[in-house]
Motif scaffolding. Structure first.
Motif, mmCIF file in Angstrom:
data_model
loop_
_atom_site.group_PDB
_atom_site.id
_atom_site.type_symbol
_atom_site.label_atom_id
_atom_site.label_comp_id
_atom_site.label_asym_id
_atom_site.label_seq_id
_atom_site.Cartn_x
_atom_site.Cartn_y
_atom_site.Cartn_z
ATOM 1 N N GLU A 84 42.669 -16.842 6.875
ATOM 2 C CA GLU A 84 41.643 -17.354 5.965
ATOM 3 C C GLU A 84 40.482 -16.371 5.904
ATOM 4 O OE1 GLU A 84 39.561 -20.918 7.341
ATOM 5 O OE2 GLU A 84 39.831 -21.738 5.332
ATOM 6 N N GLN A 90 36.215 -19.860 4.800
ATOM 7 C CA GLN A 90 35.827 -20.623 5.988
ATOM 8 C C GLN A 90 34.473 -21.296 5.771
ATOM 9 O OE1 GLN A 90 36.039 -18.194 9.504
ATOM 10 N NE2 GLN A 90 38.132 -17.558 9.078
ATOM 11 N N TYR A 91 33.517 -20.559 5.225
ATOM 12 C CA TYR A 91 32.195 -21.142 4.976
ATOM 13 C C TYR A 91 32.272 -22.280 3.964
ATOM 14 C CZ TYR A 91 29.865 -17.349 7.521
ATOM 15 O OH TYR A 91 29.437 -16.497 8.488
ATOM 16 N N ARG A 131 34.992 -24.201 3.403
ATOM 17 C CA ARG A 131 35.691 -25.303 4.081
ATOM 18 C C ARG A 131 34.746 -26.066 5.003
ATOM 19 N NH1 ARG A 131 37.748 -25.105 8.897
ATOM 20 N NH2 ARG A 131 38.036 -22.850 8.916
ATOM 21 N N LEU A 132 33.827 -25.369 5.643
ATOM 22 C CA LEU A 132 32.866 -25.989 6.553
ATOM 23 C C LEU A 132 31.646 -26.559 5.823
ATOM 24 C CD1 LEU A 132 33.013 -23.332 9.399
ATOM 25 C CD2 LEU A 132 33.979 -25.648 9.439
ATOM 26 N N ASP A 133 31.669 -26.518 4.500
ATOM 27 C CA ASP A 133 30.563 -27.006 3.659
ATOM 28 C C ASP A 133 29.245 -26.292 3.939
ATOM 29 O OD1 ASP A 133 32.031 -28.829 2.138
ATOM 30 O OD2 ASP A 133 31.814 -30.389 3.664
ATOM 31 N N LEU A 134 29.346 -25.018 4.303
ATOM 32 C CA LEU A 134 28.143 -24.214 4.503
ATOM 33 C C LEU A 134 27.770 -23.465 3.227
ATOM 34 C CD1 LEU A 134 28.879 -22.823 8.067
ATOM 35 C CD2 LEU A 134 27.280 -24.644 7.435
ATOM 36 N N GLN A 183 23.437 -20.464 11.626
ATOM 37 C CA GLN A 183 24.661 -21.000 11.045
ATOM 38 C C GLN A 183 25.817 -20.006 11.190
ATOM 39 O OE1 GLN A 183 22.738 -21.885 7.243
ATOM 40 N NE2 GLN A 183 23.648 -23.931 7.404
ATOM 41 N N ASN A 239 26.847 -19.717 15.039
ATOM 42 C CA ASN A 239 27.398 -20.930 15.638
ATOM 43 C C ASN A 239 28.675 -21.424 14.986
ATOM 44 O OD1 ASN A 239 25.324 -21.115 17.525
ATOM 45 N ND2 ASN A 239 24.028 -22.247 16.127
ATOM 46 N N SER A 240 28.963 -20.978 13.789
ATOM 47 C CA SER A 240 30.103 -21.557 13.085
ATOM 48 C C SER A 240 31.325 -20.648 13.019
ATOM 49 C CB SER A 240 29.708 -21.953 11.662
ATOM 50 O OG SER A 240 29.265 -20.826 10.957
ATOM 51 N N ILE A 241 31.101 -19.376 12.773
ATOM 52 C CA ILE A 241 32.223 -18.457 12.546
ATOM 53 C C ILE A 241 31.908 -17.125 13.204
ATOM 54 C CG2 ILE A 241 33.545 -17.217 10.789
ATOM 55 C CD1 ILE A 241 32.890 -19.462 8.869
#
Length: 56
Positions: free
Chosen positions: A3, A8-9, A11-14, A49, A52-54
């Motif tokens: 992906e 990814q961002y 999908r994570l609603d970022l 963000q 911490n997320s990706i």
């Protein structure tokens, strides 16, 4: 298939799809910049963000 970071961002609603497109368009002229750095520069994400997320 792996992906992509923009996916990814989203999908994570970022990021919205439109924001990811804007980042990719900006990246065409600034190839030295990473996707996440551009998203921060454009004000879509903050550094916390991304860290911490990706992991890029």
């Amino acid at each position: 298939m792996k992906e992509k970071i923009g996916e990814q961002y989203i999908r994570l609603d970022l990021l919205s799809f439109e924001q990811a497109e804007m980042v990719l368009n900006y990246q065409k002229d600034h190839k030295e910049m990473k996707f996440g750095d551009i998203a921060v520069y454009l004000g879509f994400l903050d550094k916390d963000q991304i860290g911490n997320s990706i992991k890029e």
